[in-house]
Design an enzyme around this catalytic site. Sequence first.
Site, PDB file in Angstrom:
ATOM      1  CG  HIS A 475      -1.925  -1.098   1.243  1.00  0.00           C
ATOM      2  ND1 HIS A 475      -2.585  -1.496   2.395  1.00  0.00           N
ATOM      3  CD2 HIS A 475      -2.389  -1.906   0.254  1.00  0.00           C
ATOM      4  CE1 HIS A 475      -3.405  -2.489   2.108  1.00  0.00           C
ATOM      5  NE2 HIS A 475      -3.304  -2.760   0.813  1.00  0.00           N
ATOM      6  N   PRO A 476       1.840   1.402  -0.887  1.00  0.00           N
ATOM      7  CG  PRO A 476       3.135   1.313  -2.837  1.00  0.00           C
ATOM      8  CD  PRO A 476       2.271   0.464  -1.946  1.00  0.00           C
TER       9      PRO A 476
END
Length: 565
Positions: A475-476
Site C-alpha cells: 500500500h505505498p
Amino acid sequence: MSQEFDYIIVGAGSAGNTLATRLTEDAGVTVLLLEAGGPDYRFDFRTQMPAALAFPLQGRRYNWAYETDPEPHMDGRRMECGRGKGLGGSSLINGMCYIRGNAMDFDGWAELPGLQDWTYLDCLPYFRKAETRDIGPNDYHGGEGPVSVATPKAGNNPLFHAMVEAGVQAGYPRTEDLNGYQQEGFGPMDRSVTKNGRRSSTARGYLDQAKKRPNLTIVTHALSDRVLFDGKRAVGVTYLVGDSEERVEARARKEVIVSSGAIASPQLLQRSGVGPRALLESLDIPVVHDLPGVGENLQDHLELYLQYACTQPVSLYPSLLWWNQPAIGAEWMFKGTGIGASNQFEAGGFIRTRPEFKWPNIQYHFLPVAINYNGSNGVKEHGFQAHMGSMRSPARGRIQAKSKDPRQHPSILFNYMSTEQDWQEFRDGIRLTREIMAQPALDPYRGREISPGADVQTDEQLDKFIREHAETAFHPSCSCKMGTDDMAVVDGEGRVHGMKGLRVVDASIMPLIITGNLNATTIMIAEKISDKIRGRKPLPRSTAKYYVAGDAPVKGKPMREVKQA
C-alpha cells in the site's frame, strides 16, 4: 512528427483508467493513455482468477517487482514492493479486498488547508458512483458503477464465521459492513470480484466501456521517459515502446496527468526536472521547478501473520495440492464458482489498541489457510491465519530517482518501524490477536500456534519476530501529497504547485495513508478529480450517518481471559 491530444494520461492503473473513461465521455475530448505493461489477458488465470492472487507477484510480467533499499530498522532487509504492470495497474494484481478506509481518515484530510472538500461526506458519493455491489445499492453503496463488488455468501468457509465470532467474544464490536455506517469491529469483507467470479480490475470495469471510443487512444508497452515543458507548462511526454531506445513524442493541448502510482509518479516528475533541486542536480537533470516534496512523505502499511494449525479438515490446504487444482480451475473457468472465484479474504476487522487512537489503528484480514501472501512457504497441513497490520504509522520514507534512465528502478526507503509507536502497536497487536484466537468460537478448529510460536512472548522476542517477518501490505502512498504546505506537491484538485497543465492523480496524492486497503480510495480520488477536470459540479454531499467512537471504550471484557507476558 508527434501526435497531439487534449490530455495525456501516464499510467493505465486504478486512477488512470478511471480518468481515461470519464474524460472520454465527452466526445469532443481526445485522450492518450500510456501503459508500460501489456494488456490484461482475459484467459490468463494468474490475473483473472481471484484465488490465484499470489501468482502475479511471483513473476515480472505483471509486477514491477521493486525492492526497497536496506531497511535500517528491519535488520537491513531489502523489502518487497510489488506494483502492478499492465492495463489495470495494481488493480490487476492486488488482493481484491474492497475496503474504503475510515470516515475519520477523510475528515482528517479535510482539516488540512486547501482540502476542505475532501470530507467523508464529500467523498462518499464518488465511492458510490464507482461501485456496483451485488446485493444492491444503499446510502453507502452504489448499484451502477464500473467496479463490481461481491459480498460473502452463505455456505462459505466456516473459519470466516468463527474468526468474526472470536473477535466479538474478545470484546470488540460486530459490524455487518466494513464500508458502511461503522468500520470498527469484525465482520464480512467485500471484494472486487464480478458476478462471474472474475477479478474486477479497472481494465475490466472502466476500460471495457471506453476502449472502443474513437477519442481514446491506448498504447501498451509504452514506458514514459519524461514530461515535456514549455517554461512551467507541461506540453507533452516522450516514451519508449517495447525494447526500442527511440523516443516517441506526444503532445498535450490541455494537460499531462501523471497516474503512475506512488513509486513511479514521483520518479517520473524527478526525471522530468520537477522535484528537490539538490537531487536533480546530483543526477544532472535540468531543474524545471524546485519542488522539495516530490518523493517525500512516503507511507505504507506493514503487516505480519499469526498462523495456527487447524484441527478439522476445513481449511483450504487441499487446494494447494497440485492434483486438486485442475478441478478448481475448471469449475472457475466454466461456471465462475467455487474456491477459485474468491480471493478467500471474506472476513476481517478493525480495532483500536489503546484509547488514544480515536479510530481503528489495526486491520485484520482472515485467511482459511496458512501461507505467505505471495504464495510461498505454505504450511503443509490444515491451518488458518490472521494478517495483522498497523494503519497509520508515523514513519515516513522517500522515493528518489537514481538516474535519467526510465528503465532503472528508483531508490525506495519506507523507514519501516522507525518510531516507538510502531513497536508498541505491533506488540499490542500480536498480544490482542492471540487473545482473539483463544476465544471459544475457535475451540473446534484451533491447534497449536505455528507462527510466531507460543514461546515468543517477551517484548524482545516479539521485536525480533517483527524485524524478521513483517512484510509490506503493498500500500505505498502519499509521495506527492495534496496540500498547501512547503512539502505539498499538488493542490486539492491534483494540480502540481508552481506548474501549469500538469496533474498527479493516484495514491501518491493522499496526504495521509488511510485505514485499510487503498484501491477503492484511489479510484474514488480519480472519480472526484475527473469532475474537476471536466468542469462539472461535484456530486451533492452525502447525508449518510457514520460512526465516531468518541469516548467509547476500546473493547469490552473478553469471554475468555488470556494470560500473556
